[in-house]
Design a protein around this motif. Structure first.
Motif, PDB file in Angstrom:
ATOM      1  N   SER A 184       0.781  -1.142   0.012  1.00 27.45           N
ATOM      2  CA  SER A 184       0.143   0.043  -0.085  1.00 27.45           C
ATOM      3  C   SER A 184       0.702   1.292  -0.038  1.00 27.45           C
ATOM      4  O   SER A 184       2.162   1.105   0.224  1.00 27.45           O
ATOM      5  CB  SER A 184      -0.823  -0.001   1.077  1.00 27.45           C
TER       6      SER A 184
ATOM      7  N   LYS B  98      -0.515  -5.458   1.160  1.00 23.48           N
ATOM      8  CA  LYS B  98      -1.709  -5.589   0.860  1.00 23.48           C
ATOM      9  C   LYS B  98      -2.161  -7.221   1.018  1.00 23.48           C
ATOM     10  O   LYS B  98      -1.332  -8.067   0.496  1.00 23.48           O
ATOM     11  CB  LYS B  98      -2.029  -5.258  -0.733  1.00 23.48           C
TER      12      LYS B  98
ATOM     13  N   THR C 192      -1.788  -4.556   5.923  1.00 26.27           N
ATOM     14  CA  THR C 192      -3.390  -4.002   5.899  1.00 26.27           C
ATOM     15  C   THR C 192      -4.325  -4.606   6.411  1.00 26.27           C
ATOM     16  O   THR C 192      -4.164  -5.927   6.902  1.00 26.27           O
ATOM     17  CB  THR C 192      -3.877  -3.606   4.686  1.00 26.27           C
ATOM     18  N   GLN C 193      -5.350  -4.009   7.041  1.00 27.56           N
ATOM     19  CA  GLN C 193      -6.406  -4.455   7.750  1.00 27.56           C
ATOM     20  C   GLN C 193      -7.814  -4.082   6.957  1.00 27.56           C
ATOM     21  O   GLN C 193      -8.008  -2.829   6.625  1.00 27.56           O
ATOM     22  CB  GLN C 193      -6.585  -4.237   9.129  1.00 27.56           C
ATOM     23  N   TYR C 194      -8.732  -4.972   6.864  1.00 25.59           N
ATOM     24  CA  TYR C 194     -10.032  -4.252   6.156  1.00 25.59           C
ATOM     25  C   TYR C 194     -10.884  -3.818   7.358  1.00 25.59           C
ATOM     26  O   TYR C 194     -10.930  -4.472   8.171  1.00 25.59           O
ATOM     27  CB  TYR C 194     -10.792  -5.569   5.492  1.00 25.59           C
TER      28      TYR C 194
ATOM     29  N   ASP D 281      -9.682  -1.283   2.452  1.00 23.99           N
ATOM     30  CA  ASP D 281      -8.311  -1.557   3.327  1.00 23.99           C
ATOM     31  C   ASP D 281      -7.952  -0.386   4.219  1.00 23.99           C
ATOM     32  O   ASP D 281      -8.097   0.745   3.608  1.00 23.99           O
ATOM     33  CB  ASP D 281      -7.307  -2.066   2.533  1.00 23.99           C
TER      34      ASP D 281
END
Length: 436
Positions: free
Chosen positions: A252, A258, A278-280, A287
């Protein structure tokens, strides 16, 4: 199956334990650049403040426990400098390993700008047990004035714990408020708590240099010079992913790896989890990057389950966090006003100040609650809470409601616990929801 995990803390070892449990024939090698495995980073401020006596109390499992009990080849002082996805190998200065499946769980590092004087003695960041040991050694010396650069969670926690050791503490913040994840008007409660406890606040100033000969003596901003015997830099973290650049792994904008819901990267057999990934975000529906120990442990667990052949998805985050600041507790989940506006999400807000339990029961304290919701549907979008008691209970109710997409009316319908020492017949969350 040959599994290699880069990183020996929350995400990495959560994954390793799942692999060991689900794949009895697994060969698991973990590579940690430092000496410490599975320690509680979030406990470090309280070690500095003296509430925790010994760094060993923060270690969940030792390296030897992983080696002897779980038969994991847990290595220390093994810094990975590169990955070759085609040959399925990772390597460092003194080692070269092949893998069938790889997990990158390298966490994040404190950001330290290229200020003049950043290498002076007495300039610190706080992320690891060795960081904490260095700080503790210096605090035994002639240290009176401590300057903290950064007014986020670490800055707040460290201000309290430096003050507990009798230090004069100044927080320098480039923005006009502490804890910018909260709405500006609510942050005034944090400022009042700081000043009540003798913390000097310096807003809207950019640090330009750190001055001194061998040891730091001052912090130079664009408006003034502040005396300093010790400086803690707490202005955020950056993902530890420099070593993957050029490997083809997709990153990212901020350098986080990612991943999809199964913690898979864009390259076959390579996974990532924790503060390097990343975290959703379920409310933003995209994200995000919110590096917290809760997310790292969950993502690591999910990665390990998937790597061992049992598909399970990570359901995402809603942005929940809490911090103690002297006698005040600050909590938030979902979106603030600023975030809703940044992402173009329509919202309305309602704010209430209510007792945390029955007002006639001794010890009633005010609990400040702000709820954000979608104007047309009433769906909850976020919450911010300030108080001396009862914040954590309500915060977790609201985080659960956000996770399940509940509306303000559905908050009213919840069957919540009541007895005068703990609550009113209508919980403060429900009373606030009714005011929309």
């Amino acid at each position: 199956m040959n599994y290699v995990i880069i990183g020996g803390d929350a995400a990495g070892m959560s994954a390793a334990m799942q692999i060991v449990r689900h794949d009895p024939t697994a060969s698991v090698t973990t590579l940690e650049m430092g000496d410490d495995y599975s320690y509680a980073q979030c406990g470090l401020p309280y070690l500095i403040g003296g509430l925790i006596d010994d760094p060993d109390q923060l270690v969940a499992r030792t390296v030897e426990t992983f080696r002897r009990k779980y038969k994991i080849d847990a290595r220390t002082r093994h810094e990975v400098t590169g990955i070759d996805p085609t040959a399925r190998r990772v390597f460092g200065e003194h080692f070269d390993l092949t893998y069938d499946k790889l997990l990158i769980a390298t966490g994040a590092r404190p950001f330290l700008p290229s200020w003049e004087g950043k290498s002076l003695d007495g300039v610190h960041t706080l992320k690891t047990i060795p960081d904490a040991r260095r700080l503790l050694r210096e605090l035994k010396q002639d240290v009176d004035n401590v300057v903290i650069i950064g007014g986020g969670y670490i800055g707040l926690e460290m201000a309290e714990n430096f003050a507990a050791r009798g230090k004069q503490v100044t927080i320098v913040e480039r923005n006009s408020q502490l804890a910018t994840i909260f709405d500006p008007d609510l942050a005034e409660h944090i400022h009042a708590e700081a000043e009540k406890n003798g913390i000097k606040l310096v807003f809207d100033q950019e640090v330009q240099a750190l001055g001194g000969t061998k040891r730091v003596e001052e912090v130079v901003t664009d408006k003034q010079t502040l005396p300093a015997d010790l400086v803690l830099v707490a202005i955020g973290v950056r993902p530890n992913t420099d070593f993957v650049k050029g490997s083809g792994i997709e990153l990212s904008e901020n350098g986080a790896i990612k991943v999809n819901a199964f913690m898979e990267t864009n390259l076959a057999s390579i996974y990532a989890a924790g503060d390097c990934a990343t975290q959703y975000h379920r409310i933003k529906e995209r994200d995000d990057y919110i590096p917290l120990g809760t997310h790292a442990n969950k993502q690591g667990r999910i990665a390990g389950i998937n790597m061992s052949g049992r598909p399970r998805s990570f359901k995402g985050i809603v942005g929940t966090s809490i911090v103690k600041f002297f006698s005040l507790t600050l909590g938030r989940t979902g979106l603030s006003k600023r975030e809703a506006e940044q992402h173009g999400i329509p919202y309305q807000a309602v704010t209430a100040e209510l007792p945390q339990h029955a007002s006639y029961y001794p010890g009633a304290e005010k609990l400040l609650i702000r709820l954000l919701y979608q104007p047309n549907t009433g769906q909850l979008l976020g919450a911010q809470l300030f108080g001396r008691d009862g914040v954590d209970k309500r915060l977790d109710v609201l985080a659960t409601a956000l996770y399940h997409g509940m509306t303000m009316q559905e908050l009213e319908d919840l069957d919540l616990a009541y007895a005068p020492p703990y609550n009113g017949v209508w919980d403060p969350v429900q009373q606030t929801a009714r005011r929309k």
